[in-house]
Scaffold this motif. Structure first.
Motif, mmCIF file in Angstrom:
data_model
loop_
_atom_site.group_PDB
_atom_site.id
_atom_site.type_symbol
_atom_site.label_atom_id
_atom_site.label_comp_id
_atom_site.label_asym_id
_atom_site.label_seq_id
_atom_site.Cartn_x
_atom_site.Cartn_y
_atom_site.Cartn_z
ATOM 1 N N ASP A 290 0.850 -1.366 -0.259
ATOM 2 C CA ASP A 290 0.002 0.179 0.069
ATOM 3 C C ASP A 290 0.808 1.165 -0.014
ATOM 4 O O ASP A 290 0.350 2.093 -0.607
ATOM 5 N N GLY A 291 1.924 1.242 0.798
ATOM 6 C CA GLY A 291 2.859 2.422 0.830
ATOM 7 C C GLY A 291 3.563 2.587 -0.576
ATOM 8 O O GLY A 291 3.735 3.712 -0.888
ATOM 9 N N LEU A 292 3.837 1.244 -1.252
ATOM 10 C CA LEU A 292 4.576 1.497 -2.528
ATOM 11 C C LEU A 292 3.535 2.267 -3.663
ATOM 12 O O LEU A 292 4.104 2.933 -4.378
ATOM 13 N N LYS A 293 2.304 1.966 -3.548
ATOM 14 C CA LYS A 293 1.140 2.146 -4.446
ATOM 15 C C LYS A 293 1.190 3.917 -4.353
ATOM 16 O O LYS A 293 0.915 4.675 -5.068
ATOM 17 N N ARG A 294 1.172 4.285 -2.678
ATOM 18 C CA ARG A 294 1.288 5.692 -2.510
ATOM 19 C C ARG A 294 2.328 6.398 -3.377
ATOM 20 O O ARG A 294 2.243 7.601 -3.663
ATOM 21 N N VAL A 295 3.416 6.071 -2.982
ATOM 22 C CA VAL A 295 4.608 6.427 -3.739
ATOM 23 C C VAL A 295 4.794 6.416 -5.201
ATOM 24 O O VAL A 295 5.088 7.470 -5.847
ATOM 25 N N SER A 296 3.974 5.346 -5.856
ATOM 26 C CA SER A 296 4.049 5.454 -7.177
ATOM 27 C C SER A 296 2.967 6.709 -7.659
ATOM 28 O O SER A 296 3.178 7.215 -8.604
#
Length: 423
Positions: A290-296
């Motif tokens: 979920d955090g990686l999606k936010r950064v993306s």
């Protein structure tokens, strides 16, 4: 219109509407890319190895699948790894070849498409340990590098897929670099042999270790490399809601440094060090998806805003520190005596706060621990991380130094006998 925030607006405009984006983006594929790149079968993707070659072929295929085009010379930009590179010790026969993987998304504006924004992430890692590993006894064991840097490459592909739905005004060049762990070799080569003239590169955005977001904290290096960056980052974060930590100039131990040295504005997104950094335990199961999606999402908004802005950025040439050659301060005995600390990369006023210390390291033996703030090493004051790196470089392995630390409300002094990597 409703107050949806700049990032939402940028993302929606770049994708031509949310429903179309949902048909293009399959969130599980983000993790699939990480799983493939960090699989044991790729043997840690050390530059020039069969595992790195398999990763490069996979990335070229993924670039094609999401709608990018190869450069005139094809998907791969090859460069030679010199015989003095540490990785040569892992190679059966002399010099090796590294390969940057490059995909092009042509801009839609007939004039601005001749200018570029570069989005990059390195795909190489440490192979079977040895040089660069923070597990001294792990030589011969696979270092999978899920966060470092399969996470950045997966985000790179995600942004390419979403941006390809509705290309921005400028051309976007997506680069998966090799040779980063050996001293930024792939990005340094690209700067010397760019696909498009470097003078027409508006900015370079780098994704390195973006898969372990904690407490919403996102570090962005290079925030002062262009006059316009602080306001842009603030406006994008209005909606994204990160605990955003903008950091100084564009030099740093990752690929953006090569571009900043060439006087291009740069930004490096980073979710900080952790206990699995450069260890055999950096595996895909620990990725914060979920955090990686936010950064993306944030990266998509950032690249879109840069590629669509009507005017150039104002480059700021700040004083350059000693060029880093590794992926972390004191990560190699060749760059100073080894202490074994894990510093907080966001910075702490008046010292260097520790996230933790390495097991069995001189720091642990001396009694240093997480949340200690180092303010002096030997006779050298330590106001920041660069000063700490310089202090360690000024000492030799085997020397005993006094280290002054702030610990809670008090101040204490410890004595550490500095070591060498793996010693």
């Amino acid at each position: 219109m409703p107050r949806i925030g700049l990032l939402s607006f940028v993302v929606l405009m770049s994708m031509g509407g949310g429903l179309q984006a949902q048909r293009i983006i399959q969130p599980p594929r983000l993790l699939d890319d990480i799983k493939f790149l960090s699989d044991d079968r790729l043997q840690g993707r050390v530059t020039g190895s069969p595992g790195a070659d398999s990763a490069a072929a996979y990335l070229a295929r993924r670039f094609s699948e999401v709608g990018l085009q190869p450069a005139a010379g094809g998907w791969f930009q090859s460069f030679t790894v010199g015989r003095d590179a540490p990785v040569i010790r892992q190679a059966p026969a002399g010099a090796l070849t590294g390969e940057n993987v490059i995909g092009i998304l042509p801009g839609r504006d007939p004039v601005l498409r001749n200018q570029t924004v570069v989005l990059g992430a390195h795909y190489d890692h440490l192979g079977l340990g040895g040089f660069g590993s923070l597990d001294p006894d792990s030589t011969g064991k696979v270092h999978n590098g899920a966060d470092d840097n399969a996470s950045g490459v997966a985000a790179l592909i995600q942004v390419a897929a979403r941006l390809a739905v509705s290309p921005p005004a400028r051309t976007v060049v997506f680069i998966a670099f090799s040779g980063e762990e050996l001293g930024l070799l792939g990005s340094a080569y690209y700067v010397k042999e760019p696909i498009y003239p470097l003078a027409g590169t508006l900015a370079m955005v780098n994704l390195d270790m973006v898969g372990r977001l904690r407490n919403g904290r996102l570090i962005v290096y290079g925030a002062r490399s262009a006059k316009e960056f602080p306001a842009l980052l603030d406006s994008l974060n209005w909606y994204a809601g990160f605990d955003l930590k903008p950091q100084g100039d564009g030099y740093g131990p990752s690929d953006q440094s090569s571009f900043y040295s060439a006087k291009r504005p740069v930004l490096h997104l980073f979710t900080d060090l952790h206990e699995d950094y450069h260890r055999t335990t950096d595996d895909w199961q620990k990725i914060n998806l979920d955090g990686l999606k936010r950064v993306s999402d944030f990266t998509l908004g950032l690249v879109t805003a840069l590629a669509n802005r009507p005017h150039q950025l104002t480059f700021q040439n700040l004083p350059a520190p000693i060029p880093p050659q590794t992926t972390a301060p004191n990560a190699s005995s060749g760059y100073g005596a080894y202490l074994g600390t894990v510093p907080d990369m966001t910075g702490t006023p008046g010292g260097v706060r520790l996230v933790g210390v390495r097991a069995g390291s001189p720091a642990e033996k001396a009694g240093l621990r997480g949340d200690d703030i180092i303010t002096r090493i030997g006779r050298m004051e330590i106001p920041d991380l660069q000063a700490m790196t310089d202090a360690l470089r000024s000492h030799r392995p085997g020397e005993t130094v006094e280290i002054l630390v702030r610990r809670g409300a008090g101040v204490t002094t410890v004595r550490a006998t500095l070591g060498t990597r793996g010693g």
